[in-house]
Design a protein around this motif. Sequence first.
Motif, mmCIF file in Angstrom:
data_model
loop_
_atom_site.group_PDB
_atom_site.id
_atom_site.type_symbol
_atom_site.label_atom_id
_atom_site.label_comp_id
_atom_site.label_asym_id
_atom_site.label_seq_id
_atom_site.Cartn_x
_atom_site.Cartn_y
_atom_site.Cartn_z
ATOM 1 N N ILE A 2 20.364 -21.536 -20.044
ATOM 2 C CA ILE A 2 20.848 -21.385 -20.983
ATOM 3 C C ILE A 2 20.495 -22.538 -22.006
ATOM 4 O O ILE A 2 20.010 -23.710 -21.709
ATOM 5 N N ILE A 109 25.826 -8.618 -24.190
ATOM 6 C CA ILE A 109 26.383 -9.790 -24.811
ATOM 7 C C ILE A 109 26.364 -10.751 -23.754
ATOM 8 O O ILE A 109 26.148 -12.378 -23.836
ATOM 9 N N ARG A 110 26.573 -10.389 -21.933
ATOM 10 C CA ARG A 110 26.415 -11.303 -21.669
ATOM 11 C C ARG A 110 25.091 -12.551 -21.288
ATOM 12 O O ARG A 110 25.283 -13.628 -21.433
ATOM 13 N N PHE A 113 25.301 -14.907 -23.920
ATOM 14 C CA PHE A 113 26.378 -16.194 -23.435
ATOM 15 C C PHE A 113 24.978 -17.335 -22.778
ATOM 16 O O PHE A 113 24.984 -18.463 -23.029
ATOM 17 N N ALA A 114 24.529 -16.381 -21.756
ATOM 18 C CA ALA A 114 23.174 -17.307 -21.092
ATOM 19 C C ALA A 114 21.965 -17.886 -22.568
ATOM 20 O O ALA A 114 21.874 -19.124 -21.719
ATOM 21 N N HIS B 153 25.994 -22.572 -12.740
ATOM 22 C CA HIS B 153 26.735 -24.090 -13.641
ATOM 23 C C HIS B 153 27.997 -24.662 -12.751
ATOM 24 O O HIS B 153 28.219 -25.485 -12.468
ATOM 25 N N THR B 424 30.623 -20.577 -21.608
ATOM 26 C CA THR B 424 29.275 -20.024 -21.069
ATOM 27 C C THR B 424 29.838 -19.594 -20.282
ATOM 28 O O THR B 424 29.361 -18.095 -20.115
ATOM 29 N N GLY B 427 32.341 -16.633 -20.277
ATOM 30 C CA GLY B 427 31.734 -14.905 -20.823
ATOM 31 C C GLY B 427 30.235 -14.599 -20.801
ATOM 32 O O GLY B 427 30.459 -13.236 -19.827
ATOM 33 N N TYR B 428 29.588 -14.700 -19.781
ATOM 34 C CA TYR B 428 28.529 -14.751 -18.841
ATOM 35 C C TYR B 428 29.063 -13.287 -17.808
ATOM 36 O O TYR B 428 28.352 -12.735 -17.080
ATOM 37 N N SER B 429 29.574 -14.275 -17.131
ATOM 38 C CA SER B 429 30.705 -13.878 -15.906
ATOM 39 C C SER B 429 30.912 -12.467 -16.695
ATOM 40 O O SER B 429 31.926 -12.076 -15.263
#
Lengths: 140, 516
Positions: A2, A109-110, A113-114, B153, B424, B427-429
């Motif tokens: 990330i 979208i995911r 974020f990553a 994280h 993060t 949103g990622y999840s």
Amino acid sequence: MITRVKLTARRRFLGVLAYLGLFGIVRPQHSLSAPHDEQLADSLARKLAAFSRQTTGARNVGREYLLHVPAENKPHVLVDLICATGGWRHAELANTDSARLRVMLQDRIRRDFANGQVVNLHGWILSQTETRLYALAALL
Amino acid sequence: MFIDARRIPQDKIIETEVCIIGAGAAGITLAREFIGRPFRVCLLEGGGLIYDVETQALYKGEITGIPYDPLHVNRVRYFGGTTNHWSGWCRPLDDIDFEKRKWVPYSGWPFSKSHLAEHYKRAQRICQVGEQDYDPELWQTHDARPLPFKGQHTTATIFRHSPPTRFGLVYRDEIERAQNINTYLHANVVDIETTDPANTVTRVRVACLDGNKFWVVAKLFVLATGGIENARLLLLSNKVQKTGLGNQNDLVGRFFTDHPGFDAGGFLLSDPRTSISFYLGNTVVQGKRFTGGITLSPEVLRREGLVNLCALIYKTDWSGVYAKPAARALIRRREYGHFWRYVADAITNIDDMAVSTYRKMFKPEARRQLFMLVTVIEPAPNPDSRVTLSTETDALGKRRVRLHWQLGRLDRHSVSRAQELFATEFGYSGLGRVLITTGDNNDVPMYTFGDHHMGTTRMHVDPKQGVVDENCRVHGISNLFVAGSSVFPTFGYSQPTLTIVALALRLAEKIKGVMS
């Protein structure tokens, strides 16, 4: 891995755009000079706008985004940027059915974020791709 | 036996073997460990068995630096000490809290967490939270599970809840009945006298508010008056060592800290049906209540160079003591207005098609709720945060405390970076979106603290870096020990009471060895 997006105060929004500019994401990779490409882009823009269901919320978020980024205040520009971020060709998305497209966009979208490709809009951390989808909803 | 110190003959000399100064969680734990032992114990408590205004006023002091609760409000001076207003939250420190970390100056305990393992187990029972089991896996129910983060994280964490144990009530009879323990109430220690040079404590001077005074002579003394008062007493005891006992290296009183809680923004769930009961403190598993939190993994803390921290979740309409005013402020903050409702509407559709379908089929008014995140951090040790002596004096004629607390760059950076990482992860999840509150210069508003007074007589094997050694003995003084959170070199984000009791149990073992 990330990647951190540096967020600083009110200038954080533009800071994010500068960050994205370093990756060539702000500038579209594809040209749309041909008339038949315009039709494709129009059709694709509507298809992408529908992804967010064009709710009141989506439109309002999209409008706020476009207020800060007037350079993206055109559907074709937004479509180009969404495709560039996702590594997609227009025709590829245009020929994808809605269900599959939804999966691709949610995955994108995911990954936004990553990868730290996010936007800070009034403190809300949103994916760059989703924000552009909301912007499309606001324009169409 | 309980004795009213105001009835002791003036200037009487009381002789004993072990003198414990202070009857809070640490002092009472120590005393209980000595019940039935072949040595006499004198337990000195400045207050009585109930609260009284005059005694409590002895705790007044000055505050500079970060605005803080008045010092006679966030401490309690009667039998049982500050457990008399303890909220009961329990959690041991983490392994990483004991480590020397390059990015946290002054970090590192003289031993690892495993060294305290058995003491923590016993401390659990003393604080009435049952067996030690903080694995979040063991605390899940059908309706209460950690949020299913997909990144690497964040992890879930657990806080247990003591009833809360009022040590002064729960353990009073046991101590009163103990044949070898005399507890003196209304007995305020005002001076610790030593030989010259100051390498052995000879006696302590005790004063009552009605003017009575006497002495206690012992072979061994334990200072257990709390994170602020421990330092104060050492600084006041300056007849031989002019800078105060144990203060040959100007460390007594330094490194004061509390646990700050920061307004770390909030979050919206993409699916309003997602349960967050795991985090709200209302769930009971096998008869035990717990509260879940969101924390960063040790690997992330190391990679990012952050202090340890935990985010607690509050509903914005919750009636919790601290949450409600700040939560309302979160919603009404001028620059956010009602924008959160637009975001809620947008993400509900974008993250999960199934939610849309659900709403189409049943058309419920799926209630959108903005949840608040409060991030509690482990403050980095800061020598410029300190307890010193004021020029004002109390009713016993002793100089009051002046408290200066400040936070540093690492503290604020950790909070703001944690916000970004949480954003993060959410949103990622596909779980939702986070609202962050980081302002200019990584400034995040602090709005609460735990009233956990720590660090002022820190532990270190090197007398140039600590006031007490690894056995909590004051460097350079053979028979003076310190108990309580003032000895913590670092602080984690866990509430200190469980660790205070564990360390007191450890110290009791040492003292039993010395006395044998």
